[in-house]
Write a protein that holds these residues in place. Structure first.
Motif, PDB file in Angstrom:
ATOM      1  N   ASN A  79       0.788  -1.236   0.000  1.00 27.74           N
ATOM      2  CA  ASN A  79       0.000   0.000   0.000  1.00 27.74           C
ATOM      3  C   ASN A  79       0.813   1.274   0.000  1.00 27.74           C
ATOM      4  OD1 ASN A  79      -2.681  -0.043  -0.283  1.00 27.74           O
ATOM      5  ND2 ASN A  79      -3.091  -0.704   1.809  1.00 27.74           N
ATOM      6  N   SER A  85      -2.127   5.576  -3.149  1.00 29.77           N
ATOM      7  CA  SER A  85      -2.588   5.578  -1.760  1.00 29.77           C
ATOM      8  C   SER A  85      -2.330   6.911  -1.094  1.00 29.77           C
ATOM      9  CB  SER A  85      -1.868   4.488  -0.960  1.00 29.77           C
ATOM     10  OG  SER A  85      -2.142   3.263  -1.546  1.00 29.77           O
ATOM     11  N   LYS A 126      -9.336  -3.435   1.043  1.00 35.71           N
ATOM     12  CA  LYS A 126      -8.215  -3.215   0.134  1.00 35.71           C
ATOM     13  C   LYS A 126      -8.580  -3.711  -1.273  1.00 35.71           C
ATOM     14  CE  LYS A 126      -3.399  -4.559  -0.305  1.00 35.71           C
ATOM     15  NZ  LYS A 126      -2.457  -5.620   0.056  1.00 35.71           N
ATOM     16  N   GLY A 128     -10.884  -2.706  -3.089  1.00 36.12           N
ATOM     17  CA  GLY A 128     -12.333  -2.721  -3.330  1.00 36.12           C
ATOM     18  C   GLY A 128     -12.798  -1.565  -4.198  1.00 36.12           C
ATOM     19  N   GLY A 129     -12.003  -0.480  -4.212  1.00 41.08           N
ATOM     20  CA  GLY A 129     -12.419   0.733  -4.924  1.00 41.08           C
ATOM     21  C   GLY A 129     -12.470   1.905  -3.950  1.00 41.08           C
ATOM     22  N   ALA A 132     -11.303   5.394  -5.308  1.00 47.82           N
ATOM     23  CA  ALA A 132     -12.312   6.022  -6.173  1.00 47.82           C
ATOM     24  C   ALA A 132     -13.410   6.636  -5.306  1.00 47.82           C
ATOM     25  CB  ALA A 132     -12.896   4.991  -7.139  1.00 47.82           C
ATOM     26  N   PHE A 136     -14.380  10.544  -5.118  1.00 48.46           N
ATOM     27  CA  PHE A 136     -15.741  10.980  -5.487  1.00 48.46           C
ATOM     28  C   PHE A 136     -16.304  11.848  -4.353  1.00 48.46           C
ATOM     29  CE2 PHE A 136     -16.726   6.872  -8.174  1.00 48.46           C
ATOM     30  CZ  PHE A 136     -15.728   7.238  -9.068  1.00 48.46           C
ATOM     31  N   ARG A 208     -15.979  -5.994  -3.013  1.00 47.95           N
ATOM     32  CA  ARG A 208     -15.878  -6.394  -4.414  1.00 47.95           C
ATOM     33  C   ARG A 208     -15.767  -7.914  -4.441  1.00 47.95           C
ATOM     34  NH1 ARG A 208     -10.334  -4.549  -7.540  1.00 47.95           N
ATOM     35  NH2 ARG A 208     -10.864  -5.236  -9.630  1.00 47.95           N
ATOM     36  N   THR A 332      -1.920   3.162 -11.130  1.00 46.65           N
ATOM     37  CA  THR A 332      -1.907   2.050 -10.168  1.00 46.65           C
ATOM     38  C   THR A 332      -3.315   1.508  -9.914  1.00 46.65           C
ATOM     39  OG1 THR A 332      -2.028   3.565  -8.309  1.00 46.65           O
ATOM     40  CG2 THR A 332       0.168   2.897  -9.019  1.00 46.65           C
ATOM     41  N   ARG A 335      -4.739  -1.946 -13.057  1.00 44.66           N
ATOM     42  CA  ARG A 335      -3.633  -2.720 -13.644  1.00 44.66           C
ATOM     43  C   ARG A 335      -4.212  -3.953 -14.338  1.00 44.66           C
ATOM     44  NH1 ARG A 335      -1.484  -1.866  -8.232  1.00 44.66           N
ATOM     45  NH2 ARG A 335       0.322  -0.489  -8.279  1.00 44.66           N
TER      46      ARG A 335
HETATM   47  N1  LIG Z   1     -13.247   5.164 -11.103  1.00 42.81           N
HETATM   48  C1  LIG Z   1     -12.296   4.267 -10.908  1.00 42.81           C
HETATM   49  N2  LIG Z   1     -11.082   4.425 -11.449  1.00 42.81           N
HETATM   50  C2  LIG Z   1     -10.121   3.502 -11.238  1.00 42.81           C
HETATM   51  N3  LIG Z   1     -10.276   2.386 -10.500  1.00 42.81           N
HETATM   52  C3  LIG Z   1     -11.466   2.182  -9.943  1.00 42.81           C
HETATM   53  C4  LIG Z   1     -12.520   3.098 -10.122  1.00 42.81           C
HETATM   54  N4  LIG Z   1     -13.577   2.637  -9.443  1.00 42.81           N
HETATM   55  C5  LIG Z   1     -13.210   1.489  -8.890  1.00 42.81           C
HETATM   56  N5  LIG Z   1     -11.936   1.206  -9.191  1.00 42.81           N
HETATM   57  C6  LIG Z   1     -11.235   0.007  -8.737  1.00 42.81           C
HETATM   58  O1  LIG Z   1     -10.474   0.336  -7.589  1.00 42.81           O
HETATM   59  C7  LIG Z   1      -9.544  -0.712  -7.441  1.00 42.81           C
HETATM   60  C8  LIG Z   1      -8.497  -0.306  -6.459  1.00 42.81           C
HETATM   61  O2  LIG Z   1      -9.101  -0.299  -5.206  1.00 42.81           O
HETATM   62  P1  LIG Z   1      -8.609   0.590  -4.017  1.00 42.81           P
HETATM   63  O3  LIG Z   1      -8.583   2.006  -4.417  1.00 42.81           O
HETATM   64  O4  LIG Z   1      -9.438   0.247  -2.845  1.00 42.81           O
HETATM   65  O5  LIG Z   1      -7.117   0.062  -3.824  1.00 42.81           O
HETATM   66  S1  LIG Z   1      -6.176   0.265  -2.553  1.00 42.81           S
HETATM   67  O6  LIG Z   1      -6.564  -0.725  -1.561  1.00 42.81           O
HETATM   68  O7  LIG Z   1      -6.316   1.647  -2.085  1.00 42.81           O
HETATM   69  O8  LIG Z   1      -4.820   0.003  -3.078  1.00 42.81           O
HETATM   70  C9  LIG Z   1      -9.044  -0.965  -8.838  1.00 42.81           C
HETATM   71  O9  LIG Z   1      -8.691  -2.326  -8.921  1.00 42.81           O
HETATM   72  P2  LIG Z   1      -7.807  -2.919 -10.094  1.00 42.81           P
HETATM   73  O10 LIG Z   1      -8.611  -2.734 -11.346  1.00 42.81           O
HETATM   74  O11 LIG Z   1      -7.615  -4.339  -9.779  1.00 42.81           O
HETATM   75  O12 LIG Z   1      -6.546  -2.133 -10.113  1.00 42.81           O
HETATM   76  C10 LIG Z   1     -10.238  -0.603  -9.717  1.00 42.81           C
HETATM   77  O13 LIG Z   1     -10.843  -1.714 -10.295  1.00 42.81           O
END
Ligand SMILES: Nc1ncnc2c1ncn2[C@@H]1O[C@H](COP(=O)(O)OS(=O)(=O)O)[C@@H](OP(=O)(O)O)[C@H]1O
Length: 370
Positions: A79, A85, A126, A128-129, A132, A136, A208, A332, A335
């Motif tokens: 992280n 992050s 972690k 999960g999104g 984002a 927002f 997720r 990041t 990916r």
């Molecule tokens: N709007 C938008 N833009 C980009 N990415 C988005 C968005 N909404 C949700 N996601 C999904 O967020 C995933 C990363 O989750 P986190 O932000 O919780 O990750 S972390 O735990 O803080 O590292 C990331 O996972 P991965 O696709 O596996 O990289 C995205 O699928």
């Protein structure tokens, strides 16, 4: 009397000379008056505010970016080295939105602002999104959120609540202070600690599909440590017996129901909101409506703020007014996941099924992962 140029010049030149002197004197006088006015009235306040706001802004920015000192752990690699992050995405959108002259006004308003402990926290999960969702939410004028993950309740608890409060941006009375640290959801000590800070804290969990989440988690780790074993081999304790390794954090985090049981010992269900990570991508405005409602906020962030970027496969943020380019999260996020042996994916699906059912039952919401 006869006209005499000499007499005329004798009469006129001295008078215009006096007039000129008078004019210069008046200009000098008004300049002095202006300067005195500046020093006494205007200058004594404005530079203070300007300096105050600048230093505050710097401090806020430092607060936003200040990295808490962190203990060594696997999460540290996953992280804290993840630039996303640290949370500066879309800050420029918000800065652009400020009207000229806002600085002096916001500096003035800052006088009545203070740093508060968060009233709402995004506690997970972690990958999960969570980034984002936080970004927002930061569009909302009634939300002030720290960009970086403070990791207070899991790694920095010994630093005390004042340390934590100092990390928060300043907010006015009507604004909510927020932070996000995804590891809170799965850390045993955290529910009790948040409860001790305030039993009224609102808790948001972005969940997720646990299988995709595990692969996303693995993808992030591998991006920093390319030599790690394959996802397939890490998944199993005993590959021939097909025994899933529940001690591997990538697997363990997805057992959402198990972790939720711990939270429910301290908080009633109404204080938790579960956001679908999938919906946050497919219907960000719909999911944001639920979140704003849960937080008791006006519905300010709506479909007008989102623009789906087909190349990225994600919604990006735009300013409703104007036609500036939408801002997307950094590299990041999103990916490319490696291809995982479908049999292993199916084994994981079977493994999570009972946990998912229990989770749907506990939350009263079918997230549709099975
Ligand atoms: N709007 C938008 N833009 C980009 N990415 C988005 C968005 N909404 C949700 N996601 C999904 O967020 C995933 C990363 O989750 P986190 O932000 O919780 O990750 S972390 O735990 O803080 O590292 C990331 O996972 P991965 O696709 O596996 O990289 C995205 O699928």
């Amino acid at each position: 009397m006869e006209y005499s140029p000499i007499l005329h010049s004798l009469h006129v030149v001295p008078s215009s000379h006096v007039k000129n002197k008078l004019l210069v004197f008046l200009i000098m006088l008004s300049l002095w008056v202006y300067m005195i006015y500046c020093c006494v009235a205007y200058c004594s306040t404005v530079p203070d505010l300007a300096y105050g706001s600048a230093s505050r802004r710097d401090k806020d920015a430092a607060g936003d970016k200040r990295e808490p000192s962190l203990g060594a752990s696997r999460d540290l690699l996953n992280n804290e080295n993840d630039l996303d992050s640290r949370g500066d995405e879309w800050d420029d959108t918000r800065a652009e939105a400020k009207a000229p002259g806002d600085n002096a006004m916001s500096a003035f308003l800052n006088e009545s602002e203070s740093r508060k402990l968060p009233q709402a926290i995004i506690i997970g999960v972690k990958k999960g999104g969570t980034r984002a969702l936080l970004e927002f939410l930061r569009l909302h004028p009634d939300i002030r959120a720290v960009g970086a993950e403070p990791h207070f309740f899991d790694r920095n608890y010994d630093k005390g609540l004042e340390w934590y409060r100092e990390l928060m941006p300043k907010s006015s009375e009507g604004q909510l202070t927020m932070e996000k640290t995804p590891s809170y959801y799965v850390t045993k000590e955290v529910p009790a600690r948040i409860h001790t800070m305030s039993k009224d804290t609102k808790l948001i969990v972005v969940v997720r599909d646990p299988v995709t989440r595990a692969i996303s988690d693995y993808t992030q780790t591998r991006s920093k440590k390319p030599d790690i074993p394959s996802f397939e081999s890490l998944t199993f304790k005993n590959i021939s017996a097909g025994l899933i390794d529940t001690t591997w954090s990538a697997v363990q985090i997805g057992m959402y129901a198990k972790h939720l049981e711990r939270w429910l010992q301290f908080f009633p269900m109404e204080q938790l909101l579960f956001v679908s990570g999938e919906h946050l991508i497919s219907d960000p405005a719909g999911e944001m409506a639920r979140v704003q409602d849960f937080l008791g906020l006006r519905k300010v962030v709506t479909e007008r703020h989102f623009h789906f970027n087909p190349a990225k496969g994600f919604p990006c943020l735009k300013r409703p007014e104007g036609n500036s380019k939408p801002h997307c999260l950094g590299k990041t996020k999103g990916r490319t996941h490696p291809n995982i042996d479908p049999e292993v994916v199916q084994r994981l699906r079977d493994f999570y099924k009972p946990f998912n059912s229990q989770f749907y039952h506990m939350t009263g919401h079918d997230f549709g992962w099975d």
